[in-house]
Design an enzyme around this catalytic site. Structure first.
Site, PDB file in Angstrom:
ATOM      1  N   HIS A  78       3.589  -2.107   0.724  1.00 12.83           N
ATOM      2  CA  HIS A  78       4.097  -0.754   0.976  1.00 12.83           C
ATOM      3  C   HIS A  78       3.226   0.326   0.338  1.00 12.83           C
ATOM      4  O   HIS A  78       3.321   1.499   0.708  1.00 12.83           O
ATOM      5  CB  HIS A  78       5.561  -0.624   0.534  1.00 12.83           C
ATOM      6  N   ASP A 108       5.897  -8.195   0.572  1.00 18.01           N
ATOM      7  CA  ASP A 108       5.407  -6.921   0.052  1.00 18.01           C
ATOM      8  C   ASP A 108       4.155  -7.102  -0.797  1.00 18.01           C
ATOM      9  O   ASP A 108       4.006  -6.489  -1.854  1.00 18.01           O
ATOM     10  CB  ASP A 108       6.486  -6.188  -0.740  1.00 18.01           C
ATOM     11  N   SER A 185       4.420   0.445  -8.541  1.00 19.50           N
ATOM     12  CA  SER A 185       4.377  -0.603  -7.528  1.00 19.50           C
ATOM     13  C   SER A 185       2.983  -1.201  -7.385  1.00 19.50           C
ATOM     14  O   SER A 185       1.988  -0.480  -7.303  1.00 19.50           O
ATOM     15  CB  SER A 185       4.810  -0.038  -6.174  1.00 19.50           C
TER      16      SER A 185
END
Length: 380
Positions: A78, A108, A185
């Site tokens: 992402h 992911d 992230s």
């Protein structure tokens, strides 16, 4: 007299040293050296990068990443999905262009390759054994764009299924109370030996963050590097953890396993596993707690939530219909299945698409074994 005074002073000095030894200054260990967090930060930081993503020369995203070899970076899908122009900034301030060599929305994870002019001076390795619950871990990344930040905590739980970028969940995830914020992230969640326990990917606020486990990452990343993609196992069922209300409605002696509520038309389990036939309202209870849907169970890898399944924290009214009559999955291969998270974990870590697996189910009061050939998890 003087001898007594010297003895008393020696006693006081010894006591003071003992007290001082019980409370080392912050930033040091009990022996007066640097703290374990300082040490692991200094060791790991040179391998951590900031990932910038742009589209048509306009910045559209930012995250973190880390090197697993001098020119290969791991980050989140992402993080790089919003754009096509990727650059990374190394801890020493150098910038480098990067290309996405593989990406997978279901885990992911994404793998980047740096251009040949730059290499990362430090690389990280994944843990070889699962990091246990309670173990101390640190996250190093760029929360809110603040690069070279460290936060510390523990592994709070393992084997979580966490809603991902599609209707399927990310399986076998690590839950941690380590602070995770936007921009973290893709960064590493490392143990105090400096090995990667997981890849940070989400936060639910407060002290609840999540990381892709090393067990899943080490299955996915090699194929992303080699082929650019990764195929996940797909069972093609909608399931619920068998809780007491479901067990009672289905005449089970005790809550166990997961109930097959639906099978996907034309999916791997269609015609093999028996779905629930009907639903009945729980007329004996007027409490919202009687809702059969497991609000803490997100959709699992290879399965979907029930139509009646509420979103966590979503207000509910009335009692939902309780599915009855379907197979209860008790085991896949040699692994017992206690809940939807465990089914998700087994599919992700112990099977591959095209593999035929024996599934032990409880059907009409009898335990039987059926064989299902797993499919490939759909992209949609």
């Amino acid at each position: 007299m003087e001898q007594t005074r010297r003895a008393l002073l020696a006693s006081v000095a010894t006591g003071a040293a003992a007290v001082a030894g019980c409370a080392a200054p912050q930033g040091t260990d009990s022996e007066g050296g640097e703290s374990p967090y300082t040490r692991v930060y200094n060791e790991v930081l040179p391998a951590v990068v900031v990932v910038h993503v742009a589209e048509n020369d306009r910045k559209v995203g930012q995250g973190s990443g880390f090197a697993i070899d001098p020119r290969t970076i791991v980050t989140n899908h992402h993080v790089v999905d919003p754009g096509s122009e990727v650059t990374v900034r190394l801890a020493d301030g150098q910038w480098a262009d990067a290309s996405v060599v593989g990406s997978d929305r279901h885990s992911d994870l994404a793998v980047l390759e740096l251009d040949s002019s730059v290499s990362v001076p430090k690389t990280l390795s994944f843990v070889t054994e699962p990091t246990p619950v309670g173990a101390e871990v640190v996250a190093i990344g760029a929360p809110f764009g603040l690069s070279e930040s460290l936060s510390r905590g523990i592994v709070s739980a393992r084997g979580r299924s966490v809603q991902g970028l599609s209707r399927f969940s990310i399986p076998a995830a690590i839950q941690t109370d380590t602070e995770v914020n936007s921009g973290s992230s893709g960064g590493p969640l490392v143990d105090l030996a400096g090995d990667v326990a997981g890849v940070v990917f989400a936060s639910q606020g407060g002290n609840v963050g999540f990381a892709v486990s090393a067990e899943l990452a080490t299955r996915v990343i090699p194929e992303l590097r080699e082929t650019g993609s990764y195929d996940h196992s797909y069972l093609g069922v909608t399931i619920l953890t068998v809780e007491p209300q479901i067990a009672d409605a289905n005449g089970l002696d005790r809550p166990r396993g997961v109930l097959v509520v639906e099978t996907t038309d034309g999916g791997p389990s269609d015609g093999i596993l028996q779905p629930s036939i009907t639903g009945s309202d729980d007329a004996d209870s007027d409490s919202d707690d009687s809702n059969d849907s497991d609000a803490d169970d997100p959709p699992t890898n290879g399965s979907e939530p029930t139509p009646d399944e509420p979103t966590p924290d979503q207000p509910q009214s009335g009692a939902a219909a309780i599915p009855t009559g379907g197979d209860v999955i008790l085991a896949i291969g040699g692994s017992e299945i206690d809940n939807t998270d465990e089914l998700s974990r087994v599919l992700a870590l112990e099977t591959r698409p095209g593999q035929t697996v024996p599934i032990r189910v409880l059907r009409d009061g009898e335990e039987i074994v059926v064989d299902v050939t797993l499919g490939k998890l759909p992209d949609a």
